[in-house]
Design an enzyme around this catalytic site. Structure first.
Site, PDB file in Angstrom:
ATOM      1  N   ASP A 211      -9.915  26.823  58.390  1.00 44.93           N
ATOM      2  CA  ASP A 211      -8.484  26.564  58.363  1.00 44.93           C
ATOM      3  C   ASP A 211      -7.752  27.748  57.741  1.00 44.93           C
ATOM      4  OD1 ASP A 211      -6.307  24.459  58.612  1.00 44.93           O
ATOM      5  OD2 ASP A 211      -6.161  24.900  56.464  1.00 44.93           O
ATOM      6  N   GLU A 272     -28.069  33.750  57.550  1.00 48.01           N
ATOM      7  CA  GLU A 272     -29.320  33.256  56.964  1.00 48.01           C
ATOM      8  C   GLU A 272     -29.804  32.001  57.689  1.00 48.01           C
ATOM      9  OE1 GLU A 272     -29.081  32.623  52.770  1.00 48.01           O
ATOM     10  OE2 GLU A 272     -27.887  34.439  52.424  1.00 48.01           O
TER      11      GLU A 272
END
Length: 552
Positions: A211, A272
């Protein structure tokens, strides 16, 4: 009955998000199972087969985190828990498992530019000027005359500064006064935010919608914004003229260069975990595409972004062509996510249709156009039913933006009303109680059960068009080139290897005959669902609000 879900073509692809169709769920208004009139996570679980039956690849959940709900959940007081009104973390885990079993990815909102003033971080920060979190938010001294530190304005109206009597300083808020902005210049803030992101990654979330992604950093010198340059700024909502926010050029309160380095940290964390994605919301006026370019280039920041370019009232070939060409001109190696509707703007059927009688036709041609564009696409719950914007009474409003600017602007509640599932059920199948927003009477005949019984419905058209898009790799990741036509026709090609498609859309309310360039030789007509255009003696004949598809 809903149809069996299609297998996701992207489910085993690390780049599944390229060309993906993402379905936005607004949890408050999707399905209530607890009987309190507010949608919940168990309701989402119940309706996952329906979502999968549309042929989408992922769902995006608007905020469900613990929150005082001053801005309907975009004011977070705990980033790592579910608000009790929506359920529990255990419910969330079940939803993840069920979604994945149906071949659906799950993207969740991350509202990290600001918190709620009820967040423990802010409660501690405001206690003194020397506590461990004193610098976690944007605090500044008053001017000698007691006024705010500078002229920055809030998107929700008024100054972007609020006086705090305990610290005897102002704090910054780009939105409501109860939504203080985090200070991303503080590395500890960045670390804490990234820890909350890791929490959800460890629970199996497939991605994040970020957002107000260009609002994270502010100018440390707190310089005044200059007056706006015409057409250069937009409040990020579809009524900028009612709000003085648009009278400034927002050079210093957002879109700061430091943001790029933080997004690199965010991407490093994402990398990751395999097969995850990010989509950033960029509201930056005329600078939006340049901002998107800097945030998505190089493969080391965001995976994709969306802007407000197609979320306005303009549904013309010139406008769509301009938006798409501008994106590809500015963003060489980035990726875009296109949408016509979301939870912040009036529903596009109401924005684009000239009258109620043509709303179904507009809904059908709009998804045909959207599904043909290069990029990923976002659908907002209910648009697959052709729902128009609801016209609500002032006493029914819950949106603070709409309440603040009524009657000049009625706010965002008109696109947030409950989903309509069953025409003959109480509250159209959304809830057994009075809903948090009324169910519009004009929506009930458009409910899911009614449309599933009609092979010519908007819902049936959405399913068919999304299946068509998924069947051809050229539509997911192929090149896109526009053809010169008259101003009422949108014509372009999508090509990938031997797949070479021509799309021609007539957005006029009358028929058209289009002569193709001589260099483009059509091999055969392709029956894209709902398109009835014909090739007649070298000319394409297309009826109003319709189109034509062919191989060349």
């Amino acid at each position: 009955m809903t149809k069996s879900p299609a297998t996701s073509a992207t489910s085993k692809n690390p780049d599944w998000w390229r060309g993906a169709v993402i379905y936005q769920v607004y949890p408050r208004s999707f399905q209530d199972t607890s009987g309190d009139g507010i949608g919940d996570i168990k309701g989402i679980i119940e309706r996952l087969p329906y979502i999968a039956s549309l042929g989408v690849d992922a769902i995006w959940l608007s905020p469900f985190f613990t929150s005082p709900q001053a801005d309907m959940g975009y004011d977070v007081s705990d980033y790592c828990d579910v608000d009790p009104m929506f359920g529990t973390l255990a419910d969330f885990d079940v939803m993840m498992e069920r979604a994945h079993a149906l071949g659906l990815k799950v993207i969740i909102d991350q509202v990290i530019s600001h918190t709620s003033d009820q967040h423990p971080w802010f409660k501690e920060s405001r206690t003194s000027r020397d506590n461990p979190k004193a610098d976690w938010f944007v605090w500044a001294a008053a001017k000698p005359d007691g006024t705010a530190p500078n002229n920055w304005l809030s998107v929700f109206g008024g100054p972007a500064w609020e006086w705090d009597g305990v610290r005897k300083q102002y704090y910054m808020h780009n939105f409501l006064t109860s939504q203080p902005d985090l200070n991303f210049h503080n590395r500890d803030v960045q670390d804490a935010v990234l820890d909350s992101v890791r929490f959800w990654l460890d629970r199996g979330v497939d991605g994040f919608r970020l957002d107000t992604v260009n609002y994270y950093f502010h100018d440390e010198e707190l310089r005044d914004n200059p007056p706006h340059v015409p057409d250069s700024e937009d409040a990020g909502l579809d009524a900028p003229d009612v709000n003085p926010y648009g009278m400034q050029s927002h050079l210093y309160d957002k879109t700061q260069p430091e943001n790029v380095e933080f997004l690199k940290r965010f991407r490093a964390l994402m990398d990751e975990y395999p097969d995850r994605t990010t989509v950033g919301e960029v509201g930056d006026g005329a600078r939006s595409l340049k901002t998107v370019a800097s945030y998505t280039s190089g493969g080391d920041k965001l995976h994709m972004c969306y802007t407000f370019d197609l979320l306005g009232p303009d549904f013309t070939p010139n406008h769509i062509r301009h938006c798409v060409q501008s994106f590809h001109r500015h963003v060489a190696d980035g990726w875009v996510c296109w949408a016509f509707s979301n939870h912040d703007v009036h529903r596009h059927v109401s924005r684009f249709a000239h009258n109620a009688a043509e709303q179904a036709a507009v809904a059908k041609i709009a998804i045909s156009v959207l599904a043909s564009l290069r990029g990923s696409i976002c659908l907002y719950q209910g648009e697959e039913l052709g729902l128009p914007e609801a016209d609500l009474a002032f006493e029914d409003l819950r949106d603070p933006y709409g309440i603040r600017f009524w009657p000049a602007f009625k706010g965002r509640d008109g696109c947030r009303t409950p989903m309509v599932w069953e025409a003959d059920a109480p509250q159209a199948g959304f809830s057994t109680a009075k809903p948090w927003l009324p169910v519009p009477g004009e929506h009930v005949p458009l409910s899911v059960d009614v449309q599933e019984a009609d092979p010519q419905s908007v819902l049936a058209h959405y399913r068919a068009v999304l299946a068509f898009r998924k069947a051809y790799p050229a539509l997911l990741s192929g090149d896109m080139d526009f053809l010169e036509t008259n101003e009422d026709v949108l014509a372009f090609t999508r090509t990938l290897g031997e797949e070479r498609f021509l799309f021609v859309f007539n957005l006029r309310r009358g028929p058209q005959e289009i002569r193709l360039p001589q260099k483009l030789a059509i091999r055969d007509t392709v029956p894209m669902p709902g398109l009835e255009g014909r090739l007649v003696d070298g000319e394409i004949h297309i009826g109003p609000l319709n189109g034509f598809c062919a191989r060349f």
